[in-house]
Motif scaffolding. Structure first.
Motif, PDB file in Angstrom:
ATOM      1  N   THR A 193     -32.953 -32.502 -38.333  1.00 36.19           N
ATOM      2  CA  THR A 193     -31.815 -32.605 -37.403  1.00 36.19           C
ATOM      3  C   THR A 193     -31.424 -34.066 -37.170  1.00 36.19           C
ATOM      4  O   THR A 193     -30.290 -34.353 -36.815  1.00 36.19           O
ATOM      5  CB  THR A 193     -32.104 -31.903 -36.055  1.00 36.19           C
ATOM      6  OG1 THR A 193     -33.194 -32.546 -35.408  1.00 36.19           O
ATOM      7  CG2 THR A 193     -32.407 -30.432 -36.257  1.00 36.19           C
TER       8      THR A 193
ATOM      9  N   GLN B 164     -30.914 -36.012 -39.407  1.00 40.31           N
ATOM     10  CA  GLN B 164     -29.930 -36.306 -40.452  1.00 40.31           C
ATOM     11  C   GLN B 164     -28.500 -36.119 -39.936  1.00 40.31           C
ATOM     12  O   GLN B 164     -27.548 -36.507 -40.603  1.00 40.31           O
ATOM     13  CB  GLN B 164     -30.159 -35.396 -41.664  1.00 40.31           C
ATOM     14  CG  GLN B 164     -31.489 -35.626 -42.365  1.00 40.31           C
ATOM     15  CD  GLN B 164     -31.511 -36.919 -43.167  1.00 40.31           C
ATOM     16  OE1 GLN B 164     -30.477 -37.343 -43.682  1.00 40.31           O
ATOM     17  NE2 GLN B 164     -32.665 -37.552 -43.245  1.00 40.31           N
ATOM     18  N   LEU B 165     -28.359 -35.535 -38.759  1.00 41.40           N
ATOM     19  CA  LEU B 165     -27.026 -35.400 -38.154  1.00 41.40           C
ATOM     20  C   LEU B 165     -26.567 -36.722 -37.541  1.00 41.40           C
ATOM     21  O   LEU B 165     -25.415 -36.863 -37.145  1.00 41.40           O
ATOM     22  CB  LEU B 165     -27.045 -34.307 -37.081  1.00 41.40           C
ATOM     23  CG  LEU B 165     -27.313 -32.890 -37.619  1.00 41.40           C
ATOM     24  CD1 LEU B 165     -27.700 -31.946 -36.484  1.00 41.40           C
ATOM     25  CD2 LEU B 165     -26.084 -32.369 -38.363  1.00 41.40           C
ATOM     26  N   GLY B 166     -27.503 -37.663 -37.412  1.00 40.14           N
ATOM     27  CA  GLY B 166     -27.150 -38.960 -36.829  1.00 40.14           C
ATOM     28  C   GLY B 166     -27.482 -40.082 -37.799  1.00 40.14           C
ATOM     29  O   GLY B 166     -27.313 -39.946 -39.008  1.00 40.14           O
TER      30      GLY B 166
ATOM     31  N   VAL C 261     -31.767 -34.955 -32.880  1.00 43.40           N
ATOM     32  CA  VAL C 261     -30.406 -35.317 -32.454  1.00 43.40           C
ATOM     33  C   VAL C 261     -30.463 -36.474 -31.455  1.00 43.40           C
ATOM     34  O   VAL C 261     -29.755 -37.483 -31.576  1.00 43.40           O
ATOM     35  CB  VAL C 261     -29.712 -34.078 -31.815  1.00 43.40           C
ATOM     36  CG1 VAL C 261     -28.410 -34.479 -31.131  1.00 43.40           C
ATOM     37  CG2 VAL C 261     -29.452 -33.016 -32.880  1.00 43.40           C
TER      38      VAL C 261
ATOM     39  N   SER D  22     -31.554 -39.959 -32.983  1.00 45.27           N
ATOM     40  CA  SER D  22     -30.801 -40.513 -34.120  1.00 45.27           C
ATOM     41  C   SER D  22     -29.395 -40.906 -33.689  1.00 45.27           C
ATOM     42  O   SER D  22     -28.597 -41.337 -34.522  1.00 45.27           O
ATOM     43  CB  SER D  22     -30.699 -39.468 -35.247  1.00 45.27           C
ATOM     44  OG  SER D  22     -29.880 -38.387 -34.824  1.00 45.27           O
TER      45      SER D  22
ATOM     46  N   ALA E 214     -27.092 -38.898 -32.800  1.00 47.94           N
ATOM     47  CA  ALA E 214     -26.092 -37.892 -33.190  1.00 47.94           C
ATOM     48  C   ALA E 214     -25.320 -37.460 -31.936  1.00 47.94           C
ATOM     49  O   ALA E 214     -25.813 -37.650 -30.813  1.00 47.94           O
ATOM     50  CB  ALA E 214     -26.795 -36.696 -33.833  1.00 47.94           C
TER      51      ALA E 214
ATOM     52  N   TYR F  98     -24.473 -31.728 -29.840  1.00 51.21           N
ATOM     53  CA  TYR F  98     -25.298 -30.974 -30.785  1.00 51.21           C
ATOM     54  C   TYR F  98     -26.619 -30.509 -30.148  1.00 51.21           C
ATOM     55  O   TYR F  98     -27.284 -29.629 -30.683  1.00 51.21           O
ATOM     56  CB  TYR F  98     -25.634 -31.810 -32.028  1.00 51.21           C
ATOM     57  CG  TYR F  98     -24.462 -32.193 -32.897  1.00 51.21           C
ATOM     58  CD1 TYR F  98     -23.193 -31.632 -32.721  1.00 51.21           C
ATOM     59  CD2 TYR F  98     -24.618 -33.125 -33.922  1.00 51.21           C
ATOM     60  CE1 TYR F  98     -22.132 -31.998 -33.522  1.00 51.21           C
ATOM     61  CE2 TYR F  98     -23.552 -33.499 -34.734  1.00 51.21           C
ATOM     62  CZ  TYR F  98     -22.306 -32.932 -34.517  1.00 51.21           C
ATOM     63  OH  TYR F  98     -21.251 -33.302 -35.320  1.00 51.21           O
TER      64      TYR F  98
ATOM     65  N   LEU G  94     -25.308 -22.949 -35.228  1.00 49.32           N
ATOM     66  CA  LEU G  94     -25.052 -24.077 -36.138  1.00 49.32           C
ATOM     67  C   LEU G  94     -23.565 -24.321 -36.372  1.00 49.32           C
ATOM     68  O   LEU G  94     -23.187 -25.348 -36.954  1.00 49.32           O
ATOM     69  CB  LEU G  94     -25.739 -23.828 -37.494  1.00 49.32           C
ATOM     70  CG  LEU G  94     -27.266 -23.668 -37.457  1.00 49.32           C
ATOM     71  CD1 LEU G  94     -27.790 -23.312 -38.848  1.00 49.32           C
ATOM     72  CD2 LEU G  94     -27.932 -24.950 -36.949  1.00 49.32           C
TER      73      LEU G  94
ATOM     74  N   LEU H 117     -21.890 -27.637 -35.814  1.00 52.63           N
ATOM     75  CA  LEU H 117     -22.260 -28.792 -36.644  1.00 52.63           C
ATOM     76  C   LEU H 117     -21.251 -28.963 -37.777  1.00 52.63           C
ATOM     77  O   LEU H 117     -20.623 -27.997 -38.217  1.00 52.63           O
ATOM     78  CB  LEU H 117     -23.655 -28.598 -37.253  1.00 52.63           C
ATOM     79  CG  LEU H 117     -24.812 -28.352 -36.288  1.00 52.63           C
ATOM     80  CD1 LEU H 117     -26.124 -28.252 -37.059  1.00 52.63           C
ATOM     81  CD2 LEU H 117     -24.895 -29.436 -35.231  1.00 52.63           C
TER      82      LEU H 117
ATOM     83  N   VAL I 177     -26.898 -30.629 -44.315  1.00 49.87           N
ATOM     84  CA  VAL I 177     -27.843 -30.513 -43.190  1.00 49.87           C
ATOM     85  C   VAL I 177     -27.672 -29.153 -42.526  1.00 49.87           C
ATOM     86  O   VAL I 177     -28.650 -28.438 -42.269  1.00 49.87           O
ATOM     87  CB  VAL I 177     -27.635 -31.658 -42.173  1.00 49.87           C
ATOM     88  CG1 VAL I 177     -28.563 -31.470 -40.980  1.00 49.87           C
ATOM     89  CG2 VAL I 177     -27.875 -33.005 -42.835  1.00 49.87           C
ATOM     90  N   ARG I 178     -26.433 -28.770 -42.269  1.00 50.78           N
ATOM     91  CA  ARG I 178     -26.190 -27.461 -41.653  1.00 50.78           C
ATOM     92  C   ARG I 178     -26.737 -26.342 -42.541  1.00 50.78           C
ATOM     93  O   ARG I 178     -27.374 -25.408 -42.066  1.00 50.78           O
ATOM     94  CB  ARG I 178     -24.687 -27.263 -41.394  1.00 50.78           C
ATOM     95  CG  ARG I 178     -24.416 -26.035 -40.543  1.00 50.78           C
ATOM     96  CD  ARG I 178     -22.983 -25.989 -40.082  1.00 50.78           C
ATOM     97  NE  ARG I 178     -22.134 -25.347 -41.096  1.00 50.78           N
ATOM     98  CZ  ARG I 178     -20.836 -25.129 -40.947  1.00 50.78           C
ATOM     99  NH1 ARG I 178     -20.222 -25.533 -39.836  1.00 50.78           N
ATOM    100  NH2 ARG I 178     -20.138 -24.550 -41.894  1.00 50.78           N
TER     101      ARG I 178
END
Ligand code: FPP
Ligand code: MG
Length: 373
Positions: free
Chosen positions: A82, A84-86, A210, A213, A215, A219, A349, A352, A357-358
């Motif tokens: 997660t 990786q969302l940021g 989240v 990072s 993000a 989220y 999800l 997102l 990533v999703r």
């Protein structure tokens, strides 16, 4: 803490950690993500080695006992995924959060095995049998304290979330131990226990990624819902696997929970049917309670459930009753309930951005419950 590398045995990540990453990211565009997660999990292992380290020898030996015994590293994997969302360019905080989540999980296992009187954990003798109940509880406490130290350095929101998780873990375990209050729906109570003792830490893992990072904060709610759904689904699937003939492959006898008197979701659904006047359901329920429950007194662990623990005629009868429950419609309803929790997770999800990533999170949820029944 600073520390020297140890020669400790590397844990096996099973299907959900590093091994899971390999299955999940077969397509070329996903390989970069997979490589990042693999590298991240390696770093997290090192953080775990460095952080679970004590000058006191007893503390060191007891706390590393279950860490060295393996584990799927599901929760650290979720933190890294997660994140990786940021922005993951500065990964140190994320790695430390991932390790602290795993340490919290480890702490809870030490305590859980004392309460469940388990004999095995991660393939090794449970810590309370290796040492004593008090020592196992104290090892869990030490680990929990260490996780709290790590989170406290990650900021007030991080430590607050950890405190919330700790409270829910304990409440989940307490409610499971005490059972439903008078008049409380047993199925609702059961689902709440699953959410508290498993959903809480899985959703926190997803949120930490989240949170740390940078993000978008919106989220976080999605990750909470995702983690709760995944955690509850995972536990419900365990109830079905308990009845499975496949469980013989893993050394567990079918019906380990039932033998220990644990009333899992299929049994609770059977009870609902019996109360609604279904006499066949009532008969099966009665046989589960009188002929199966209590054949592993005081333990939910499979290693006590050997055929020689009861007479051979009784064992054949128990196996027959377990098979009846396995084939009963309530077991299909239980699988459907797990799938509904997966949908709850994957629906969350939607907020997102579309992308690898999703999709990885979606697969993470779907594969977690797509295990052998
Ligand atoms: C396993 O359940 C137990 C948990 C996931 C949570 C246990 C929580 C506590 C013991 C509270 C104390 C927590 C800390 C952090 C010190 P299970 O028995 O259904 O699963 P199992 O088959 O893995 O034993
Ligand atoms: Mg247990």
């Amino acid at each position: 803490m600073t520390a020297q590398p140890t020669a400790a045995r590397r844990p096996s990540h099973g299907i959900v950690g590093a091994g899971f990453a390999k299955q999940l990211f077969g397509k070329p565009p996903e390989r970069r993500l997979k490589a990042e997660l693999d590298a991240g999990l390696e770093r997290v292992e090192q953080v775990l080695r460095d952080e679970v380290r004590y000058a006191d020898e007893v503390a060191q030996v007891t706390t590393t006992y279950l860490l060295d015994a393996g584990g799927k590293r599901l929760r650290p994997m979720l933190v890294l995924l997660t994140a990786q969302l940021g922005d993951t360019t500065s990964s140190t905080q994320l790695d430390r959060a991932a390790a602290a989540v795993e340490i919290t999980h480890l702490a809870s296992l030490y305590h859980d095995d004392v309460m469940d009187e388990a004999t095995l954990r991660r393939g090794v003798t449970a810590a309370h049998l290796r040492w004593s109940n008090s020592t196992a509880i104290l090892a869990g406490d030490l680990l929990f304290a260490r996780a709290s130290q790590i989170f406290s350095a990650l900021g007030p929101r991080a430590i607050h979330l950890q405190a919330e998780v700790f409270e829910r873990l304990v409440l989940g375990q307490m409610h499971e131990t005490i059972g439903p209050a008078g008049g409380e729906n047993r199925l609702d109570h059961y689902l709440q226990v699953l959410a508290d003792k498993t959903g809480s830490l899985i959703s926190a893992a997803a949120i930490y990624g989240v949170m740390l990072s940078g993000a978008p904060s919106e989220y976080e709610d999605a990750m909470r819902e995702f983690g709760e759904g995944v955690g509850v689904a995972f536990q419900i699937v365990d109830d079905v696997i308990d009845l499975s003939v496949q469980s013989e492959k893993t050394g567990k006898l079918p019906g380990t929970d039932l033998r220990a008197g644990v009333e899992t979701m299929p049994v609770l659904l059977l009870e609902q049917r019996a109360e609604a006047g279904d006499t066949a359901a009532a008969d099966l329920l009665e046989r589960i309670r009188t002929r199966v429950a209590g054949t592993t007194p005081g333990s939910a662990d499979q290693s006590l459930a050997r055929p020689d623990a009861v007479g051979s005629t009784d064992e054949a009868e128990i196996a027959g009753i377990v098979a009846e429950l396995r084939e009963h419609e309530v077991t299909r309803e239980t699988i459907a309930a797990a799938q509904a929790q997966v949908r709850r997770a994957t629906d969350a999800l939607e907020v997102l951005p579309a992308g690898v990533v999703r999709e990885a999170l979606r697969e993470f949820a779907e594969r977690l419950v797509d295990r052998d029944f």
